[in-house]
Write a protein that holds these residues in place. Sequence first.
Motif, PDB file in Angstrom:
ATOM      1  N   PHE A   1       0.611  14.968  -1.096  1.00 56.85           N
ATOM      2  CA  PHE A   1       1.461  15.823  -0.271  1.00 56.85           C
ATOM      3  C   PHE A   1       2.549  14.959   0.349  1.00 56.85           C
ATOM      4  O   PHE A   1       2.413  13.740   0.470  1.00 56.85           O
ATOM      5  N   GLY A   2       3.651  15.589   0.720  1.00 49.31           N
ATOM      6  CA  GLY A   2       4.749  14.852   1.327  1.00 49.31           C
ATOM      7  C   GLY A   2       5.513  13.976   0.356  1.00 49.31           C
ATOM      8  O   GLY A   2       6.185  13.027   0.780  1.00 49.31           O
TER       9      GLY A   2
ATOM     10  N   LEU B   1       1.994   6.237  -0.911  1.00 43.34           N
ATOM     11  CA  LEU B   1       2.323   5.897  -2.291  1.00 43.34           C
ATOM     12  C   LEU B   1       3.794   5.509  -2.411  1.00 43.34           C
ATOM     13  O   LEU B   1       4.628   5.933  -1.605  1.00 43.34           O
ATOM     14  N   ASN B   2       4.116   4.717  -3.440  1.00 42.96           N
ATOM     15  CA  ASN B   2       5.513   4.402  -3.747  1.00 42.96           C
ATOM     16  C   ASN B   2       5.746   4.409  -5.258  1.00 42.96           C
ATOM     17  O   ASN B   2       6.628   3.710  -5.759  1.00 42.96           O
ATOM     18  N   ASP B   3       4.955   5.216  -5.964  1.00 46.11           N
ATOM     19  CA  ASP B   3       5.120   5.306  -7.414  1.00 46.11           C
ATOM     20  C   ASP B   3       6.210   6.313  -7.769  1.00 46.11           C
ATOM     21  O   ASP B   3       6.560   7.197  -6.976  1.00 46.11           O
ATOM     22  N   LEU B   4       6.747   6.195  -8.971  1.00 49.47           N
ATOM     23  CA  LEU B   4       7.878   7.008  -9.424  1.00 49.47           C
ATOM     24  C   LEU B   4       7.503   7.679 -10.746  1.00 49.47           C
ATOM     25  O   LEU B   4       7.063   7.011 -11.687  1.00 49.47           O
ATOM     26  N   TRP B   5       7.689   9.008 -10.790  1.00 54.20           N
ATOM     27  CA  TRP B   5       7.266   9.789 -11.948  1.00 54.20           C
ATOM     28  C   TRP B   5       8.388  10.724 -12.403  1.00 54.20           C
ATOM     29  O   TRP B   5       9.185  11.194 -11.584  1.00 54.20           O
TER      30      TRP B   5
ATOM     31  N   PRO C   1       8.749   0.139   0.230  1.00 56.16           N
ATOM     32  CA  PRO C   1       7.448   0.319   0.870  1.00 56.16           C
ATOM     33  C   PRO C   1       6.930   1.734   0.641  1.00 56.16           C
ATOM     34  O   PRO C   1       7.703   2.700   0.552  1.00 56.16           O
ATOM     35  N   ALA C   2       5.612   1.883   0.541  1.00 53.54           N
ATOM     36  CA  ALA C   2       5.013   3.200   0.348  1.00 53.54           C
ATOM     37  C   ALA C   2       5.349   4.098   1.539  1.00 53.54           C
ATOM     38  O   ALA C   2       5.451   3.636   2.682  1.00 53.54           O
TER      39      ALA C   2
ATOM     40  N   GLN D   1       1.696  11.026   0.056  1.00 51.02           N
ATOM     41  CA  GLN D   1       0.406  10.579   0.557  1.00 51.02           C
ATOM     42  C   GLN D   1      -0.672  11.245  -0.281  1.00 51.02           C
ATOM     43  O   GLN D   1      -0.677  12.466  -0.439  1.00 51.02           O
ATOM     44  N   SER D   2      -1.566  10.435  -0.836  1.00 48.95           N
ATOM     45  CA  SER D   2      -2.570  11.008  -1.730  1.00 48.95           C
ATOM     46  C   SER D   2      -3.516  11.909  -0.946  1.00 48.95           C
ATOM     47  O   SER D   2      -3.798  11.676   0.230  1.00 48.95           O
TER      48      SER D   2
END
Length: 564
Positions: A317-318, A351-355, A41-42, A337-338
């Motif tokens: 942030f975060g 957000l729950n994206d991975l970079w 979950p985001a 959090q955008s």
Amino acid sequence: MKGWSAMTCLVHAAFVAVVVLPSHVSAFSWQQLNPAGTLPPARANPGLAFDDGGSRLFVFGGQGAAGVLNDTWSYSFQSNSWTELSPTVVPPARQQMVAGPRPDGFAVAAGVGQQSQPFNDVWQFDAGANTWTQLDQASPHHPEPRFGGAGGIFDPTSNLYLSHGKGDDDLFSDTWRFDFDTNEWRKIHGSVRSLSPRSPHARFNCGSAMTGAESFVMYGGCLSGANSGGLCPSNDAWQWNNGDWDQQDTCPSPRLLPGLAFVGAGQVAMYGGQQNVKQVVTIVESSLRNVDLLDVSSGVWRPFTVDNDTQIPAFRFGAGMTTYEPAQQLAVMFGGQSRRDADTGPDSPLLNDLWVLEANAEKGALAAVGCGSFLSLPFLHGIFMFVGWGVCLQTGALIARYFREKDPWWFKMHVRLQVLGLILALVGFGLAIASVEGNHFSFAHGGFGLAIMIAGVVNFLGAWQRPVKEPGSTSWAVFSFAHKLLGRLALFSAMVNIGLGLLLMVAPMAVWVFWFVLFFLWVITHFGLEHRKREREALGLAKKTDSLPTIPEVDGSTLSSSSV
């Protein structure tokens, strides 16, 4: 990282060589990983760490859309997929913790949970057994429960560090170490004095990254609220090394909750963070194409521009951010959090994206924007107080004492400067109220400032309603003595409190130099004019300081002529 098996090394190296590096045609760029299957979950402010082999990324907790989380996830670089681990015993739900790698797992400490409950515990996850274990229960000493602090674990054989943060009612500035061999906390640095110019003041919501087994970097955060006052956000950077603090460069814009990670080659990368918040009036914000790098040996920040426009993460942030592969100068970022455009705007999406970030400082391109600039309410407060108390009121008092022979000019200028100075000081006082998050007068600078403003207003009102001067008048004598004494105490105290404010703001050295030079000039000017006054009095040329001006009274609308 230490403790890698041969197979793990091969898998990890293959992933870096086959998946990550080919997409990085440049030396400074982001690549988004797109895992298959179910995603966590985001969330914002999770605990994030690699296992001892670096082939799995662990995530625990964070702030989710429905509340604080306590779930445990792992990401496999080999299969490019997430797995929810679902152990039977889990730590209490929390966010804004410190975390780091442990043998075949990871550990988390501190943080804040449901109903804003802060923690001071340490939990370790064993991936092989799929179990969480609390480690600190037998420790004879503990740090105060806190969240939003700095620290972490550098590698699986290192100890855990925890510094600064916020509790129920206080901000902290002490530093603790948790020894995994003895499972005990130990305080290794006491609290920093709130007016110390050489140590990081109490704060929370800062960003941090471990740079060695016994060293870490801390950037920004909020120095205001919970019985403390200061910038929120701030832009000061500090490195804990060899048992003490060293201040670093202050080039990037001020931020709350930025993502920091050690990327090898003596560099720390920083991305994101809240910048345009309540205290900020104007700011040159960091672009989503910019990544700031700190050279930990020189303490100098440099802003870089990523050179792959096709893949750039949302500014946030975060986010959880951690070292991935130092030899390849890589770091990983998850969630956050955008950024929202205004403090009064709608909540930003989680957000729950991975970079993966590749940050090669030797080959990257420096950003054209240079260092960030900003203006905040505390700075405006300082400007108004400096001009009001440090210039107008001081000059008005100086004229009243040393230029009475220029009658009635001295009186007119004295009144105008006193009125203007008090108005500016009241505006500055209002800006101070607006900039501090509650408990405005519970710290030295705030309480002292309140007392000075009360003295200034009382002295002004007393002069407005002064008694009529008559020969032998007791009321005039009492007023004249009290007005002079209160005015001088307020003026001297204001100069001292301006200095305290500079300490509280961790002002740059140039500001300190300017202030001390100005203060020295004021002292020299007063001594010189006092010497001139006494010489003129000896020659019978000076006018007595309790004499009235030769201009008429105007319905009590002028101040007393005996202000000093």
